[in-house]
Structures are given as structure tokens and as C-alpha cells.
Design an enzyme around this catalytic site. Sequence first.
Site, PDB file in Angstrom:
ATOM      1  N   ASN A   1      24.146  70.840 -57.736  1.00  0.00           N
ATOM      2  CA  ASN A   1      25.454  71.212 -57.197  1.00  0.00           C
ATOM      3  C   ASN A   1      25.568  70.574 -55.814  1.00  0.00           C
ATOM      4  O   ASN A   1      24.996  71.080 -54.850  1.00  0.00           O
ATOM      5  CB  ASN A   1      25.545  72.745 -57.123  1.00  0.00           C
ATOM      6  CG  ASN A   1      26.860  73.212 -56.527  1.00  0.00           C
ATOM      7  OD1 ASN A   1      27.777  72.412 -56.304  1.00  0.00           O
ATOM      8  ND2 ASN A   1      26.964  74.516 -56.265  1.00  0.00           N
ATOM      9  N   TRP A   2      26.284  69.462 -55.771  1.00  0.00           N
ATOM     10  CA  TRP A   2      26.387  68.731 -54.494  1.00  0.00           C
ATOM     11  C   TRP A   2      27.292  69.450 -53.495  1.00  0.00           C
ATOM     12  O   TRP A   2      27.319  69.108 -52.329  1.00  0.00           O
ATOM     13  CB  TRP A   2      26.924  67.309 -54.736  1.00  0.00           C
ATOM     14  CG  TRP A   2      25.943  66.381 -55.391  1.00  0.00           C
ATOM     15  CD1 TRP A   2      24.698  66.688 -55.877  1.00  0.00           C
ATOM     16  CD2 TRP A   2      26.119  64.976 -55.642  1.00  0.00           C
ATOM     17  NE1 TRP A   2      24.098  65.567 -56.417  1.00  0.00           N
ATOM     18  CE2 TRP A   2      24.953  64.503 -56.280  1.00  0.00           C
ATOM     19  CE3 TRP A   2      27.159  64.065 -55.393  1.00  0.00           C
ATOM     20  CZ2 TRP A   2      24.795  63.163 -56.664  1.00  0.00           C
ATOM     21  CZ3 TRP A   2      27.006  62.743 -55.787  1.00  0.00           C
ATOM     22  CH2 TRP A   2      25.830  62.296 -56.410  1.00  0.00           C
ATOM     23  N   LYS A   3      28.074  70.399 -53.979  1.00  0.00           N
ATOM     24  CA  LYS A   3      29.046  71.101 -53.120  1.00  0.00           C
ATOM     25  C   LYS A   3      29.918  70.078 -52.393  1.00  0.00           C
ATOM     26  O   LYS A   3      30.230  69.028 -52.963  1.00  0.00           O
ATOM     27  CB  LYS A   3      28.312  72.056 -52.166  1.00  0.00           C
ATOM     28  CG  LYS A   3      27.363  73.004 -52.919  1.00  0.00           C
ATOM     29  CD  LYS A   3      26.816  74.119 -52.078  1.00  0.00           C
ATOM     30  CE  LYS A   3      25.884  74.975 -52.922  1.00  0.00           C
ATOM     31  NZ  LYS A   3      25.337  76.117 -52.192  1.00  0.00           N
TER      32      LYS A   3
ATOM     33  N   GLU B   1      30.282  80.954 -53.718  1.00  0.00           N
ATOM     34  CA  GLU B   1      31.123  80.467 -52.608  1.00  0.00           C
ATOM     35  C   GLU B   1      32.602  80.513 -52.990  1.00  0.00           C
ATOM     36  O   GLU B   1      33.459  80.760 -52.145  1.00  0.00           O
ATOM     37  CB  GLU B   1      30.675  79.047 -52.209  1.00  0.00           C
ATOM     38  CG  GLU B   1      29.334  79.089 -51.484  1.00  0.00           C
ATOM     39  CD  GLU B   1      28.450  77.863 -51.682  1.00  0.00           C
ATOM     40  OE1 GLU B   1      28.958  76.807 -52.093  1.00  0.00           O
ATOM     41  OE2 GLU B   1      27.230  77.977 -51.428  1.00  0.00           O
TER      42      GLU B   1
ATOM     43  N   GLY C   1      21.359  73.519 -55.112  1.00  0.00           N
ATOM     44  CA  GLY C   1      22.235  72.986 -54.073  1.00  0.00           C
ATOM     45  C   GLY C   1      21.495  72.019 -53.173  1.00  0.00           C
ATOM     46  O   GLY C   1      21.326  70.839 -53.490  1.00  0.00           O
ATOM     47  N   GLY C   2      20.998  72.518 -52.047  1.00  0.00           N
ATOM     48  CA  GLY C   2      20.379  71.684 -51.014  1.00  0.00           C
ATOM     49  C   GLY C   2      19.388  70.653 -51.532  1.00  0.00           C
ATOM     50  O   GLY C   2      19.485  69.461 -51.192  1.00  0.00           O
TER      51      GLY C   2
HETATM   52  P1  PGA Z   1      20.788  76.202 -52.739  1.00  0.00           P
HETATM   53  O1  PGA Z   1      22.210  76.434 -53.476  1.00  0.00           O
HETATM   54  O2  PGA Z   1      19.900  75.543 -53.761  1.00  0.00           O
HETATM   55  O3  PGA Z   1      21.093  75.310 -51.584  1.00  0.00           O
HETATM   56  O4  PGA Z   1      20.293  77.548 -52.336  1.00  0.00           O
HETATM   57  C1  PGA Z   1      22.270  76.848 -54.807  1.00  0.00           C
HETATM   58  C2  PGA Z   1      23.704  76.979 -55.219  1.00  0.00           C
HETATM   59  O5  PGA Z   1      24.528  77.429 -54.413  1.00  0.00           O
HETATM   60  O6  PGA Z   1      24.075  76.637 -56.357  1.00  0.00           O
END
Ligand code: PGA
Length: 254
Positions: A9-11, A99, A236-237
Site C-alpha cells: 500500500n503505497w498510500k 485512514e 505500508g512503509g
Molecule cells: P504500515 O501500514 O505497514 O506502514 O504500518 C500498513 C497499512 O496502513 O496498510
Amino acid sequence: MRKQIAAANWKMNKRLDEGQTLLTAILAGVNSVQPNQEVVFAVPFPYLVPLQSLVADKTNISLSAQNCHHKTSGAYTGEVSVDMLDSININYCIVGHSERREYFAESNAVLAEKVNLCLSKNITPIFCCGELLNIREAETQNQFVAVQLEESLFHLDETAIQKVVIAYEPIWAIGTGKTASSAQAQEMHAHLRAVLATKYGTVVANNISILYGGSVKGANAVELFSQPDVDGGLVGGASLLADEFIQIIHALKG
Ligand code: PGA
């Protein structure tokens, strides 16, 4: 057998050229994905088409949207419909990321509509659930996530529910570096599967992939993914770093 899935998930990160470099580096580090595995990259909307050629000839590697709108079409300036995603051959969409729930006030009822629209176009919803820290501290997380499933998914029939991927993401573990322990993850995943089994039966529940999300890294992925009810991760990160995400893909159960 249910799929084991590594979903990035690159956000709202990366410029297009940086995304191309990242995806190219990750693909170069992954020779092949096993038939029961899937690697999914949830990238920003504007990159879905330009990145498609990079994954076009890859088996079990797909791009995903990070969101979609809950109406089919119309006067919703700035929004993206599932029909638009379908028209560019996108097969996955994250639905109800915490989010989105928090900053865009997405309710369980709205998310049920998004799930329905995705399924109507054969787009696999990666449906996110998970509790805030205060709920975990009050030890009511099991009930909380069960309600998220009930209100957004349990109107689906037996066939449709098996097309959904669930991602359990405890909000206190997202982007905080504070991962749930593998035991905490397993306990919750087993609970979610039991809730699914109560509604749909064990066979159906066993066919549904349940991903863990929240500070998954190369260093903890093997332990998390080796839990019997953890079928991969939503990341994510660490998905923004090629070496980390390659390690995470390699940690999937075979
Ligand atoms: P994170 O995010 O790996 O940076 O904790 C996970 C996500 O929000 O899908």
C-alpha cells in the site's frame, strides 16, 4: 486453498518516476510467484495505467486501487468509480482502510456499498478492519472487528464472500513501528475466521484470505506469515523499500 498475498500500500507517496523505479526493482528481485500466492501493488490512481506495462506479463502480480467511490457514477467531483477501475482492467481495490475510515468518515454501511460495487465488476475488495488502541486496552477488540465484518460483509452470499480478501490492521500498529506480536495476530485472525465460520460454515471461512497489516517488515514477516491463520500482509512503509518488500514476498507461505 486460500491464497497467500503480499499487498503493498503505497498510500500518497512517490512521484511516478520513483514508483516506476521501485516497482522495477521489486520485480527484478522476485523470480516467480507460486501458484497459491499473489503480489498486489496498491498504487496511487494516476499511476495505475502507467505502471500496468511493468506487470502485464507477470503471473499472479497485480495492481490495485487504494479506494473507490460508493456510487456508480455522477456528480462526485474528484472521485473514482469501480466502473472506471474496471475499464482499465484493475482487479483489486482496498476498501475501508483505517485512514479512509478516520479522515474521510467512511462508515461500515458505506463500505458495504463499496464492496458490492467492486464485486459487481469482479474487482477483489481488500477489506480492512481493525481496532484503535483504546478498544484493545478495553479488551473489546474481538467484538469490535466482528461488527465491522457483520455490517460491511455479512449481507454477501456464500459465493460472494469468498471473493473478498480481509486485512486485519490494528490501528495502533499502523505506521507506528509497533507490530502486533505474531500471537496477537494469530489470535485475532483465528477469531475472524471463527466469526466467518459461524455465518458461512468452516469450508467457506477456510477459503478466505486474511492478511495482517501494521508495521510488517522484512524482519518480522516470516514469523507473522507462518501463523496458521495469517495469509500474508498489507504493507505500508516497508513496501516503499525494494529490499524490504522483496523479503516480505519471500516470507509468504508456499
Ligand atoms: P504500515 O501500514 O505497514 O506502514 O504500518 C500498513 C497499512 O496502513 O496498510
